[in-house]
Write an enzyme that holds these catalytic residues in place. Structure first.
Site, PDB file in Angstrom:
ATOM      1  CB  CYS A 287      -0.896   0.040   1.246  1.00  0.00           C
ATOM      2  SG  CYS A 287      -2.057  -1.328   1.380  1.00  0.00           S
TER       3      CYS A 287
ATOM      4  N   GLY B 259      -0.610   0.321  -5.058  1.00  0.00           N
ATOM      5  CA  GLY B 259      -1.931  -0.258  -4.826  1.00  0.00           C
ATOM      6  C   GLY B 259      -2.954   0.322  -5.764  1.00  0.00           C
TER       7      GLY B 259
ATOM      8  CG  ASN C 129       2.887   0.206   3.245  1.00  0.00           C
ATOM      9  OD1 ASN C 129       2.474  -0.886   2.869  1.00  0.00           O
ATOM     10  ND2 ASN C 129       4.091   0.658   2.949  1.00  0.00           N
ATOM     11  N   GLY C 130       1.388  -2.035   5.474  1.00  0.00           N
ATOM     12  CA  GLY C 130       2.056  -3.144   6.150  1.00  0.00           C
ATOM     13  C   GLY C 130       1.067  -4.162   6.668  1.00  0.00           C
TER      14      GLY C 130
ATOM     15  CB  CYS D 196      10.575  -5.166   2.575  1.00  0.00           C
ATOM     16  SG  CYS D 196      10.124  -6.240   1.191  1.00  0.00           S
TER      17      CYS D 196
ATOM     18  CE1 TYR E 185       7.104  -5.680  -9.990  1.00  0.00           C
ATOM     19  CE2 TYR E 185       6.066  -6.156  -7.884  1.00  0.00           C
ATOM     20  CZ  TYR E 185       5.968  -5.936  -9.242  1.00  0.00           C
ATOM     21  OH  TYR E 185       4.756  -5.955  -9.849  1.00  0.00           O
TER      22      TYR E 185
ATOM     23  CB  SER F  89      10.445  -4.172 -11.893  1.00  0.00           C
ATOM     24  OG  SER F  89      10.092  -5.492 -12.269  1.00  0.00           O
TER      25      SER F  89
ATOM     26  CB  CYS G 222       6.183 -11.733   2.556  1.00  0.00           C
ATOM     27  SG  CYS G 222       6.304 -10.140   3.395  1.00  0.00           S
TER      28      CYS G 222
END
Length: 465
Positions: A13, A40, A114-115, A248, A254, A295, A394
């Protein structure tokens, strides 16, 4: 079922927070969310704080689908928080769109997150047992309830107490009273940065969002740090305990936009470097280096420069197709991949091709792309991946399948290569990844090595339907 249909790592997000003198903070948040749209595409929302009264507008779809001139004009306030969402926890429902806004003892409060929390289920059960009624299925609502519950001695105390209870990844932007507040989890798993406006400040998931608002990058929020912004300026509340950063690594590989800089590392340079390291790791005789857009492009450029093999375009991306995983049947999903990526036959015919991509998850998409390139006339297809094999799920906000469906966990590299129909398969080595990271031990690489920065739940996938 989503985990059976999809075949890629997906955005988490994106969050944005604006504090300025002007009442039109929502419009600036709108521009910032456009810059974060890659994080997102499921739903979007903006909440504005006008002297303690918070109003929110959110809905399903892209930022441009949710907001128009009329709705932005109606959102008046000098503080705004915004959110773009891809659901990694919670159902696809407008009730789960953020920011979440509620009333508590001290007034209105708005939160965007976010998370993912690894102990979200336990916290929710405790709150429900104590009589809390939930209106969504997101772990964000649990965070909001905890902050409100522990804010008897002030919002900062409520945040600190909440941070001591929740475990997992979170970058939060929060507004209540006359404050805009940014919070980053103690491991720094999710990014959050600070920008300076002519008349205020910005909090954003990525620095690329600052550019569109003419904000000057100040710094990244540190792991475990709380940043409070109000009419007195900006103030930092440092973590009570030492925090080891575990950003991360897939933000660099990416997720982040190539024009972003996260925790001091330029994303574009990182990706070019992974391509360079891949070329050094294994020499392949070929006529052209190409990328799976988008990417893979910087890495393909890096590979080309290091190897001396010319870079060329082998796939054209249709940027107007919806996400492949939402198609209702397997046949339609396969057709959607063909529409999304079309081979350039005139560039591929008779060529020995090196194809650069960022990762392989289930492998089905990569297999189809290899088939397309060979069908277009390529003599050989050598697949090079700018990350090690993804072997573990993850739990921190990236939508990976259950481990049973990760091809890297079930097959050897040679077996994966044979299954893809490729002439060779090269993953970036773990030591090469360390070099790309500047040999800094501040990244979470658990999806490659299973070394999670905290305890995580053991989950098994339901049987396929």
């Amino acid at each position: 079922m989503k985990f059976l249909q999809d075949d890629s790592l997906h955005e988490e997000c994106g969050v944005i927070g604006i504090y300025r003198e002007d009442k039109n903070a929502a419009r600036m948040a709108y521009y910032g969310l456009f810059a974060l749209q890659h994080r997102g595409q499921e739903c979007a929302g903006i909440a504005v704080n006008n002297k303690g009264d918070i109003e929110v507008k959110k809905g399903m779809g892209l930022v441009a689908d949710v907001f128009d001139e009329k709705s932005l004009n109606e959102l008046q306030g000098n503080i705004a928080i915004g959110h773009v969402r891809y659901s990694t926890a919670g159902d696809k429902d407008v009730r789960n769109a953020q920011p979440l806004v509620a009333k508590y003892k001290r007034g209105d409060i708005g939160l965007a997150h976010n998370g993912n929390l690894v102990n979200a289920d336990n916290i929710r059960e405790i709150l429900e047992d104590s009589g809390v009624i939930f209106h969504s299925t997101t772990d964000t609502e649990s965070i909001l309830n905890l902050i409100a519950r522990y804010s008897n001695k002030g919002i900062e105390t409520g945040i600190k107490n909440t941070m001591s209870l929740v475990k997992g990844a979170y970058a939060l932007v929060l507004t209540t009273g006359t404050d805009l507040i940014g919070i980053r989890d103690p491991h720094g798993l999710r990014p959050l940065c600070i920008g300076k406006l002519a008349d205020g400040y910005v909090l954003a998931s990525e620095s690329c969002a600052l550019e569109v608002m003419d904000a000057e990058f100040v710094r990244d929020v540190a792991p475990g740090e709380i940043v409070v912004i109000n009419e007195e300026g900006i103030r930092s509340i440092e973590p009570a305990n030492y925090c080891q950063k575990h950003l991360c690594v897939f933000e660099h590989i990416y997720f982040a936009r190539t024009d972003s800089t996260i925790d001091g590392d330029n994303v574009y340079d990182f990706r070019v470097n992974t391509g360079r390291l891949l070329a050094k790791q294994r020499k392949i005789e070929a006529d052209m280096v190409m990328a799976v857009p988008d990417s893979g492009i910087p890495a393909a450029i890096g590979y080309s420069k290091e190897s001396g093999i010319p870079y060329g375009e082998g796939l054209v991306k249709n940027r107007y197709i919806g996400r492949t995983f939402i198609q209702p049947t397997q046949e339609m999903r396969e057709n959607a991949v063909k529409i999304k990526l079309s081979p350039l036959k005139q560039n591929l015919q008779g060529k020995r091709v090196i194809m650069i991509d960022d990762s392989i998850v289930r492998g089905t998409t990569c297999k189809r792309i290899v088939e397309q390139i060979k069908k277009a006339g390529a003599a050989e297809v050598h697949v090079c991946i700018t990350s090690p094999p993804v072997k573990y799920s993850c739990y921190f906000g990236i939508d990976t399948p259950y481990r049973q469906y990760l091809i890297g966990a079930q097959k050897t590299v040679d077996e994966i290569c044979d299954w893809l129909g490729a002439d060779s398969l090269t993953y970036l080595g773990e030591e090469e990844l360390r070099e790309a990271c500047g040999f800094k031990d501040q990244f979470c690489k658990a999806c490659f090595d299973g070394k999670y920065p905290m305890e995580v739940p053991i989950t098994m996938a339901p049987e396929e339907e």
